[in-house]
Design a protein around this motif. Structure first.
Motif, PDB file in Angstrom:
ATOM      1  N   ASP A 208      -3.342  -8.191  38.153  1.00 14.83           N
ATOM      2  CA  ASP A 208      -4.791  -7.963  38.238  1.00 14.83           C
ATOM      3  C   ASP A 208      -5.433  -8.714  37.078  1.00 14.83           C
ATOM      4  O   ASP A 208      -5.175  -8.407  35.915  1.00 14.83           O
ATOM      5  CB  ASP A 208      -5.082  -6.463  38.154  1.00 14.83           C
ATOM      6  CG  ASP A 208      -6.531  -6.115  38.406  1.00 14.83           C
ATOM      7  OD1 ASP A 208      -7.423  -6.955  38.144  1.00 14.83           O
ATOM      8  OD2 ASP A 208      -6.801  -4.984  38.852  1.00 14.83           O
ATOM      9  N   ASP A 209      -6.278  -9.690  37.393  1.00 13.88           N
ATOM     10  CA  ASP A 209      -6.846 -10.538  36.340  1.00 13.88           C
ATOM     11  C   ASP A 209      -7.901  -9.847  35.486  1.00 13.88           C
ATOM     12  O   ASP A 209      -8.415 -10.430  34.539  1.00 13.88           O
ATOM     13  CB  ASP A 209      -7.382 -11.847  36.911  1.00 13.88           C
ATOM     14  CG  ASP A 209      -8.530 -11.668  37.888  1.00 13.88           C
ATOM     15  OD1 ASP A 209      -8.996 -10.526  38.103  1.00 13.88           O
ATOM     16  OD2 ASP A 209      -8.971 -12.681  38.459  1.00 13.88           O
ATOM     17  N   ARG A 210      -8.202  -8.585  35.760  1.00 15.36           N
ATOM     18  CA  ARG A 210      -9.094  -7.837  34.865  1.00 15.36           C
ATOM     19  C   ARG A 210      -8.371  -7.398  33.601  1.00 15.36           C
ATOM     20  O   ARG A 210      -9.006  -7.073  32.595  1.00 15.36           O
ATOM     21  CB  ARG A 210      -9.664  -6.607  35.581  1.00 15.36           C
ATOM     22  CG  ARG A 210     -10.651  -6.977  36.679  1.00 15.36           C
ATOM     23  CD  ARG A 210     -11.062  -5.788  37.458  1.00 15.36           C
ATOM     24  NE  ARG A 210      -9.956  -5.339  38.305  1.00 15.36           N
ATOM     25  CZ  ARG A 210     -10.074  -4.438  39.266  1.00 15.36           C
ATOM     26  NH1 ARG A 210     -11.247  -3.856  39.489  1.00 15.36           N
ATOM     27  NH2 ARG A 210      -9.037  -4.094  40.002  1.00 15.36           N
ATOM     28  N   PHE A 211      -7.038  -7.396  33.637  1.00 16.06           N
ATOM     29  CA  PHE A 211      -6.254  -7.046  32.459  1.00 16.06           C
ATOM     30  C   PHE A 211      -6.101  -8.282  31.589  1.00 16.06           C
ATOM     31  O   PHE A 211      -5.806  -9.367  32.079  1.00 16.06           O
ATOM     32  CB  PHE A 211      -4.875  -6.503  32.860  1.00 16.06           C
ATOM     33  CG  PHE A 211      -4.941  -5.143  33.482  1.00 16.06           C
ATOM     34  CD1 PHE A 211      -4.855  -4.004  32.703  1.00 16.06           C
ATOM     35  CD2 PHE A 211      -5.102  -4.999  34.848  1.00 16.06           C
ATOM     36  CE1 PHE A 211      -4.931  -2.743  33.277  1.00 16.06           C
ATOM     37  CE2 PHE A 211      -5.165  -3.746  35.438  1.00 16.06           C
ATOM     38  CZ  PHE A 211      -5.087  -2.621  34.646  1.00 16.06           C
ATOM     39  N   VAL A 212      -6.314  -8.093  30.298  1.00 15.52           N
ATOM     40  CA  VAL A 212      -6.233  -9.189  29.331  1.00 15.52           C
ATOM     41  C   VAL A 212      -5.491  -8.712  28.084  1.00 15.52           C
ATOM     42  O   VAL A 212      -5.350  -7.515  27.855  1.00 15.52           O
ATOM     43  CB  VAL A 212      -7.646  -9.691  28.930  1.00 15.52           C
ATOM     44  CG1 VAL A 212      -8.362 -10.305  30.121  1.00 15.52           C
ATOM     45  CG2 VAL A 212      -8.478  -8.564  28.331  1.00 15.52           C
ATOM     46  N   GLU A 213      -5.035  -9.658  27.280  1.00 19.46           N
ATOM     47  CA  GLU A 213      -4.450  -9.332  25.978  1.00 19.46           C
ATOM     48  C   GLU A 213      -5.579  -9.276  24.965  1.00 19.46           C
ATOM     49  O   GLU A 213      -6.384 -10.200  24.866  1.00 19.46           O
ATOM     50  CB  GLU A 213      -3.433 -10.384  25.570  1.00 19.46           C
ATOM     51  CG  GLU A 213      -2.786 -10.084  24.238  1.00 19.46           C
ATOM     52  CD  GLU A 213      -1.735 -11.093  23.823  1.00 19.46           C
ATOM     53  OE1 GLU A 213      -1.220 -10.975  22.697  1.00 19.46           O
ATOM     54  OE2 GLU A 213      -1.428 -12.013  24.610  1.00 19.46           O
ATOM     55  N   ASP A 214      -5.638  -8.193  24.197  1.00 21.57           N
ATOM     56  CA  ASP A 214      -6.696  -8.078  23.194  1.00 21.57           C
ATOM     57  C   ASP A 214      -6.218  -8.613  21.842  1.00 21.57           C
ATOM     58  O   ASP A 214      -5.092  -9.101  21.715  1.00 21.57           O
ATOM     59  CB  ASP A 214      -7.203  -6.639  23.091  1.00 21.57           C
ATOM     60  CG  ASP A 214      -6.235  -5.687  22.415  1.00 21.57           C
ATOM     61  OD1 ASP A 214      -5.160  -6.114  21.956  1.00 21.57           O
ATOM     62  OD2 ASP A 214      -6.555  -4.487  22.335  1.00 21.57           O
ATOM     63  N   SER A 215      -7.048  -8.513  20.849  1.00 22.05           N
ATOM     64  CA  SER A 215      -6.741  -9.062  19.525  1.00 22.05           C
ATOM     65  C   SER A 215      -5.598  -8.338  18.815  1.00 22.05           C
ATOM     66  O   SER A 215      -5.040  -8.856  17.856  1.00 22.05           O
ATOM     67  CB  SER A 215      -7.989  -9.026  18.641  1.00 22.05           C
ATOM     68  OG  SER A 215      -8.428  -7.687  18.462  1.00 22.05           O
TER      69      SER A 215
END
Length: 86
Positions: A21-28
Motif C-alpha cells: 500500500d503506497d500510503r505507507f512510508v518510511e519516516d525520519s
C-alpha cells in the motif's frame, strides 16, 4: 470508512507494508508511517476503495503493528506522528 493505525511500539522498520500500500512510508525515525494529506501520521481515516490494500499491508506486517478497522463517520482524518505519545 475505515481507519488504519500503526503501533509505533511494535513497528521495527521491516517495511513489508510499503510494497502493499503506497500510503505507507518510511519516516525520519526509520519506522513506518501513513501518508495523509502530504503529512506523516500514525493513524488515518479513509473513505475510498483501497481498504483491501490496507488489509494486505496489515497482514504482511510480521509484528502485527498495523490495524485496519471500521471508522465512525466523525472519526478524525489523521493522527500526526507528534501525537503518538499523548
Amino acid at each position: 470508512m475505515y481507519t488504519i493505525s500503526i503501533d509505533r511500539e511494535a513497528c521495527d522498520g521491516v517495511f513489508a507494508c510499503l510494497v502493499r500500500d503506497d500510503r505507507f512510508v518510511e519516516d525520519s525515525e526509520g519506522l513506518a508511517a501513513i501518508e495523509v494529506d502530504d503529512a506523516h501520521a500514525i493513524a488515518g481515516t479513509f473513505d475510498d476503495d483501497r481498504r483491501a490494500d490496507a488489509e494486505q499491508a496489515a497482514a504482511a506486517c510480521p509484528l502485527d503493528a498495523i490495524t485496519v478497522e471500521d471508522a465512525e463517520a466523525d472519526a478524525p482524518r489523521s493522527q500526526p506522528l507528534g501525537e503518538a505519545n499523548r
